[in-house]
Design a protein around this motif. Structure first.
Motif, PDB file in Angstrom:
ATOM      1  N   MET A   1      -2.449   5.770  -7.821  1.00 45.24           N
ATOM      2  CA  MET A   1      -1.401   4.770  -7.917  1.00 45.24           C
ATOM      3  C   MET A   1      -0.309   5.312  -8.835  1.00 45.24           C
ATOM      4  N   SER A   2       0.918   5.062  -8.483  1.00 47.18           N
ATOM      5  CA  SER A   2       2.026   5.541  -9.307  1.00 47.18           C
ATOM      6  C   SER A   2       2.096   4.735 -10.600  1.00 47.18           C
ATOM      7  N   PRO A   3       2.671   5.317 -11.662  1.00 51.58           N
ATOM      8  CA  PRO A   3       2.817   4.562 -12.911  1.00 51.58           C
ATOM      9  C   PRO A   3       3.623   3.286 -12.729  1.00 51.58           C
ATOM     10  N   GLN A   9       1.443  -4.104 -11.489  1.00 52.85           N
ATOM     11  CA  GLN A   9       0.201  -4.831 -11.326  1.00 52.85           C
ATOM     12  C   GLN A   9      -0.580  -4.950 -12.628  1.00 52.85           C
ATOM     13  N   GLN A  10      -0.149  -4.288 -13.684  1.00 49.44           N
ATOM     14  CA  GLN A  10      -0.803  -4.304 -14.985  1.00 49.44           C
ATOM     15  C   GLN A  10      -2.273  -3.950 -14.861  1.00 49.44           C
ATOM     16  N   GLU A  11      -2.553  -2.859 -14.160  1.00 45.37           N
ATOM     17  CA  GLU A  11      -3.922  -2.415 -14.014  1.00 45.37           C
ATOM     18  C   GLU A  11      -4.385  -1.714 -15.272  1.00 45.37           C
ATOM     19  N   GLU A  12      -5.664  -1.516 -15.351  1.00 45.72           N
ATOM     20  CA  GLU A  12      -6.291  -0.848 -16.487  1.00 45.72           C
ATOM     21  C   GLU A  12      -5.754   0.577 -16.621  1.00 45.72           C
ATOM     22  N   PRO A  13      -5.140   0.909 -17.779  1.00 46.64           N
ATOM     23  CA  PRO A  13      -4.666   2.283 -17.972  1.00 46.64           C
ATOM     24  C   PRO A  13      -5.852   3.238 -18.049  1.00 46.64           C
ATOM     25  N   GLU A  59       8.742  -2.710   6.968  1.00 43.90           N
ATOM     26  CA  GLU A  59       9.418  -2.910   5.676  1.00 43.90           C
ATOM     27  C   GLU A  59       8.425  -3.334   4.594  1.00 43.90           C
ATOM     28  N   ILE A  60       7.481  -4.180   4.961  1.00 41.29           N
ATOM     29  CA  ILE A  60       6.455  -4.611   3.998  1.00 41.29           C
ATOM     30  C   ILE A  60       5.594  -3.417   3.592  1.00 41.29           C
ATOM     31  N   ALA A  61       5.246  -2.552   4.543  1.00 41.75           N
ATOM     32  CA  ALA A  61       4.425  -1.374   4.240  1.00 41.75           C
ATOM     33  C   ALA A  61       5.129  -0.441   3.258  1.00 41.75           C
ATOM     34  N   SER A  65       3.607   0.427  -0.484  1.00 38.96           N
ATOM     35  CA  SER A  65       3.298   1.795  -0.905  1.00 38.96           C
ATOM     36  C   SER A  65       3.738   2.076  -2.343  1.00 38.96           C
ATOM     37  N   VAL A  66       4.745   1.361  -2.835  1.00 41.87           N
ATOM     38  CA  VAL A  66       5.186   1.574  -4.218  1.00 41.87           C
ATOM     39  C   VAL A  66       4.761   0.449  -5.153  1.00 41.87           C
ATOM     40  N   LEU A  67       4.557  -0.750  -4.630  1.00 42.50           N
ATOM     41  CA  LEU A  67       4.191  -1.885  -5.475  1.00 42.50           C
ATOM     42  C   LEU A  67       2.688  -2.131  -5.534  1.00 42.50           C
ATOM     43  N   GLY A  68       1.959  -1.606  -4.576  1.00 42.13           N
ATOM     44  CA  GLY A  68       0.542  -1.926  -4.470  1.00 42.13           C
ATOM     45  C   GLY A  68       0.372  -3.175  -3.627  1.00 42.13           C
ATOM     46  N   ALA A  69      -0.860  -3.664  -3.582  1.00 37.52           N
ATOM     47  CA  ALA A  69      -1.179  -4.813  -2.742  1.00 37.52           C
ATOM     48  C   ALA A  69      -0.471  -6.077  -3.233  1.00 37.52           C
ATOM     49  N   ASP A  70      -0.150  -6.948  -2.289  1.00 39.28           N
ATOM     50  CA  ASP A  70       0.506  -8.211  -2.592  1.00 39.28           C
ATOM     51  C   ASP A  70      -0.521  -9.225  -3.104  1.00 39.28           C
ATOM     52  N   TYR A  71      -0.044 -10.328  -3.678  1.00 34.97           N
ATOM     53  CA  TYR A  71      -0.919 -11.360  -4.229  1.00 34.97           C
ATOM     54  C   TYR A  71      -1.827 -11.980  -3.183  1.00 34.97           C
ATOM     55  N   ASP A  72      -1.424 -11.974  -1.922  1.00 29.45           N
ATOM     56  CA  ASP A  72      -2.301 -12.575  -0.918  1.00 29.45           C
ATOM     57  C   ASP A  72      -3.560 -11.730  -0.696  1.00 29.45           C
ATOM     58  N   LEU A  73      -3.597 -10.526  -1.249  1.00 32.09           N
ATOM     59  CA  LEU A  73      -4.798  -9.700  -1.197  1.00 32.09           C
ATOM     60  C   LEU A  73      -5.526  -9.635  -2.531  1.00 32.09           C
ATOM     61  N   ILE A  74      -4.775  -9.551  -3.632  1.00 33.51           N
ATOM     62  CA  ILE A  74      -5.420  -9.326  -4.930  1.00 33.51           C
ATOM     63  C   ILE A  74      -5.500 -10.561  -5.801  1.00 33.51           C
TER      64      ILE A  74
END
Length: 153
Positions: A1-3, A9-13, A59-61, A65-74
């Motif tokens: 995942m890109s920085p 998404q504020q994932e675990e560093p 366009e969503i794809a 690819s840069v934002l990660g999964a949307d809220y409807d998935l995570i």
């Protein structure tokens, strides 16, 4: 995942991100904002060229690819304390006057620009999914049906 995606998404560093904290603070290790986010920032509600559901999906794809999964998935996720976030904070605390250093180096400004572009990207993705839902498109050109049912809609 890109920085940038991790920041959004504020994932675990991970250990690498923790180690890069001083470089990021000094604006030595900066990242360019992806073009798809710059376009979203310029006009998040642009609908030109979106005549089909497949065009919306494309366009969503690009945004996914840069934002990660949307809220409807995570979902909203956990934004509490974690080992990685604490470690990153500790490493960052070794830089005296960190806030001033980040402003002078341009790192804080770059971070604000990246967050603004990411926000525009999320707005764009929401707009696209709403457009797809209005047109009767199937997922992923609309929000996931399971998520909508959970919300009682």
């Amino acid at each position: 995942m890109s920085p940038l995606a991790a920041q959004v998404q504020q994932e675990e560093p991970d250990a690498e991100e923790v180690a890069r904290t001083p470089l990021t603070d000094l604006n030595i290790d900066s990242e360019d904002i992806p073009e798809v986010l710059l376009q979203a920032e310029a006009d998040p509600y642009l609908s030109d060229g979106l005549e089909s559901c497949n065009a919306i999906v494309g366009e969503i794809a690009k945004l996914d690819s840069v934002l990660g999964a949307d809220y409807d998935l995570i979902g909203s996720g956990d934004t509490g304390l974690s080992r990685g976030k604490v470690a990153q904070s500790v490493v960052g605390s070794f830089i005296p006057f960190r806030g001033i250093v980040r402003e002078v180096s341009g790192a804080a400004g770059d971070q604000r620009k990246a967050r603004s572009a990411a926000t525009a990207g999320m707005v764009r993705r929401g707009f696209l999914k709403g457009l797809g839902q209005e047109r009767g498109c199937a997922y992923p050109a609309r929000p996931r049906a399971e998520r909508l049912e959970e919300a009682g809609q």
